[in-house]
Design an enzyme around this catalytic site. Structure first.
Site, short mmCIF file in Angstrom:
data_model
loop_
_atom_site.label_atom_id
_atom_site.label_comp_id
_atom_site.label_asym_id
_atom_site.label_seq_id
_atom_site.Cartn_x
_atom_site.Cartn_y
_atom_site.Cartn_z
N THR A 1 0.82 -1.20 0.00
CA THR A 1 0.00 0.00 0.00
C THR A 1 0.86 1.27 0.00
OG1 THR A 1 -1.52 -1.30 1.28
CG2 THR A 1 -1.78 1.09 1.42
N THR B 1 -3.63 0.72 -2.98
CA THR B 1 -2.85 -0.49 -2.74
C THR B 1 -3.06 -1.56 -3.79
OG1 THR B 1 -2.31 -2.13 -1.03
CG2 THR B 1 -4.63 -1.65 -1.35
N SER C 1 -8.28 -2.00 5.87
CA SER C 1 -7.87 -1.21 7.03
C SER C 1 -7.39 0.18 6.63
CB SER C 1 -6.72 -1.91 7.77
OG SER C 1 -7.14 -3.16 8.25
O1 DON Z 1 -6.76 -2.81 2.47
C1 DON Z 1 -6.03 -3.26 3.34
O2 DON Z 1 -6.25 -3.16 4.52
C2 DON Z 1 -4.75 -3.98 2.91
N1 DON Z 1 -4.92 -4.52 1.60
C3 DON Z 1 -3.61 -3.02 2.99
C4 DON Z 1 -2.30 -3.65 2.60
C5 DON Z 1 -1.11 -2.91 3.05
O3 DON Z 1 -1.18 -1.91 3.71
C6 DON Z 1 0.19 -3.53 2.69
N2 DON Z 1 1.27 -2.61 2.88
N3 DON Z 1 2.03 -2.55 3.77
#
Ligand code: DON
Length: 592
Positions: free
Chosen positions: A400, A418, A472
């Site tokens: 993300t 993301t 999240s």
């Molecule tokens: O939408 C979400 O909560 C996850 N797909 C976010 C993924 C994420 O933050 C990965 N990066 N560090």
């Protein structure tokens, strides 16, 4: 390609530029002013000590994870674009220079606060394809496979291009073509910079897994090195179709055909019907108050706003400032609030278009009072004894990157977008040059079992065709008690996003930190299950750890730093100041 060419191109399309043609130095943030007397002390061994207040200005501010993307945002503001204009150009730019997370093949959320104080929330989260099935990631014995994370079947229907198109249609002021142009020029080729060179090297072995991805990102078989010329011609062609045809250049025609062909080649399930049927949705922003401030964040299909609201409402009953930043007492209360809020999050939150959720109750002050009532000030409550406090409402018959931008007029944009894991599903659409997400893993592929972030979610977030998987991601904007713009924040980090963003908010409200201190401060995290407080490496003093363990907490030091916050603060004199998290190497600028 240098930033100079971007400027020339922008200038050709949009008229003469006000700003300088020189890229800011490729390190985090602008030069610091003298360091004021510190009242907050981070642990001695902590890697990111404040070095001084970042620069201030009145002409707007941009903070992103990548110096080239920040420069695009700065230039759009400099030629008179609004924060929304700059955000669109930055988002397309990140898809080129930060492919681990910036994307065309993923999704995200935008929170916008206009200068007059009105707020908006745009949901461009991916959706489950129409052919998705509840148990599609279970093998014959009912065990989870890796298919929700890697390969064609891991991808949800992408939302990013539709989201940017919807933002532009409603709030854009500069031409769409102008805003897509910098990304096209970068996709035609640029001199590889350290941020991307390091990322590609770090993920080199994963990037060999699918031919299209290997050919795109490891030309000649290895990761390009800093200074190498790096071109993405197929991505440039896709961006040109988007520039010429708008969102139709992605969801219909040649790009859509390439996505469908890639799915057929790799056993994926996204169809032309999924693509033409995708819609971004304007939702009522999720708003709550905290010590007189008004916080605006993302409602479901993100869990961010609601979970932060419950935590903040519980914590409002305690004097955190009196306990002291980083004290065992403050961390204990924070962890107990998080434990309870995540138990509710994991049980009841999901796509509101598919399941009924008790949202109003979850963010109400009186619910937080009853939910927090059994917090023992001296002892951790084991998560095994903390079930969800909310019942699922049965309907009458579930890598993300973030960026923050404020313009000279005071419009503020927070966008988190993301592909889920770094480089998403690892699948690049052949001929179209962009990676597809692996967002399907954000569903409860097997309710009651942890996903890649260890989140244990229930039936509400089970897979259903057309449904958005719970997120999240928490793009967040804070107004001060006078109703003026005060703070913009957001981060990646999977399940830790919610606690990371809330900590930056507590840092500026409860502890009066500057923007740089609020971002630099070491972070802690609790998510109900697993029942432990995660802490960043060398971020806590040993006496604090000892005290928390004596209270019954289980502490786990993370192997890596957590989050990549991009924050902007409007100070009481009306000037803007911004800070980009050095944990990943982004850049913040303010315009004079
Ligand atoms: O939408 C979400 O909560 C996850 N797909 C976010 C993924 C994420 O933050 C990965 N990066 N560090």
């Amino acid at each position: 390609m240098s930033s100079f060419i971007v400027i020339v191109v922008l200038a050709a399309v949009a008229g003469p530029l006000a700003g300088s043609a020189i890229l800011p130095p490729a390190h985090t943030n602008q030069p610091a002013a003298a360091l004021p007397r510190e009242t907050i002390r981070f642990a001695d061994g902590w890697s990111f000590q404040p070095t001084g207040a970042p620069a201030t200005g009145r002409g707007g501010a941009v903070s992103t994870t990548d110096p080239l993307a920040t420069e695009i945002g700065r230039q759009v503001l400099a030629i008179g674009g609004t924060a929304v204009d700059a955000a669109i150009a930055v988002a397309f730019g990140l898809a080129v220079v930060n492919p681990e997370a910036g994307n065309l093949g993923g999704g995200g959320f935008m929170v916008l606060r206009q200068a007059d104080g009105t707020t908006h929330a745009l949901d461009f989260r991916e959706k489950a394809p129409l052919a998705a099935k509840r148990d599609m990631y279970l093998d014959a014995e009912g065990n989870l496979t890796e298919d929700s994370l890697v390969g064609h079947r891991a991808a949800g229907v992408p939302g990013t291009v539709m989201g940017l198109g919807a933002a532009h249609a409603r709030f854009g002021t500069l031409p769409w073509k102008t805003l897509v142009q910098p990304a096209i020029m970068l996709a035609d080729g640029f001199k590889m910079h350290p941020r991307l060179a390091n990322s590609l090297l770090h993920h080199q072995s994963a990037l060999t897994r699918f031919d299209g991805t290997r050919e795109t990102f490891l030309p000649g078989g290895t990761a390009p090195r800093e200074g190498d010329f790096f071109a993405q011609p197929a991505l440039a062609a896709t961006l040109r179709r988007i520039q010429d045809q708008g969102v139709e250049g992605f969801y219909r025609g040649a790009t859509a055909a390439l996505i469908v062909a890639e799915m057929e080649r790799g056993g994926g399930i996204i169809t032309a019907e999924d693509l033409t049927g995708y819609e971004a949705i304007w939702r009522e922003p999720l708003t709550f108050t905290y010590r007189g401030h008004t916080i605006t964040s993302m409602p479901p299909s993100s869990s961010g706003g609601a979970t932060m609201a419950l935590m903040a409402n519980i914590l409002e009953g305690y004097d955190l400032a009196e306990m002291g930043w980083g004290s065992a007492e403050a961390i204990h209360h924070y962890a107990e609030a998080a434990r309870r809020a995540y138990a509710d999050r994991n049980q009841v939150l999901a796509d509101p278009d598919f399941v009924a959720i008790p949202l109003a109750t979850m963010i109400a002050k009186d619910y937080a009072r009853s939910r927090g009532k059994n917090i023992d000030p001296r002892r951790a409550t084991p998560s095994a004894q903390v079930g969800p406090g909310l019942a699922v409402v049965r309907p009458e018959p579930t890598e993300t990157t973030h960026f923050s931008i404020v313009d000279r007029w005071g419009n503020a944009v927070a966008i988190t977008t993301t592909l889920n894991s770094a480089y998403g599903s690892l699948v690049t659409v052949a001929g179209a040059g962009f990676l597809l997400n692996n967002e399907m893993d954000d569903f409860a592929a097997k309710p009651g079992h942890p996903n890649q972030f260890g989140l244990v979610e229930g039936e509400q977030n089970a897979i259903t065709p057309g449904k958005r998987m719970l997120s999240s991601m928490s793009p967040t904007i804070v107004d001060n008690p006078a109703g003026e713009l005060f703070f913009v924040s957001g981060t990646p980090g999977g399940s830790t996003i919610i606690t990371t963003v809330l900590q930056t908010v507590l840092h500026v409200i409860d502890f009066g930190m500057r923007v740089d201190q609020a971002v630099l401060a070491p972070r802690v995290h609790h998510q109900h299950l697993p029942d432990q407080i995660f802490w960043e490496p060398r971020g806590l003093e040993s006496d604090v750890i000892t005290r928390l363990e004596a209270m019954g907490h289980h502490l786990v030091e993370r192997p890596e730093f957590s989050g990549d916050v991009q924050a902007i603060m409007r100070r009481s004199d009306g000037t803007l100041t911004a800070f980009s998290d050095p944990r990943k190497g982004g850049t913040a600028v303010v315009l004079p």
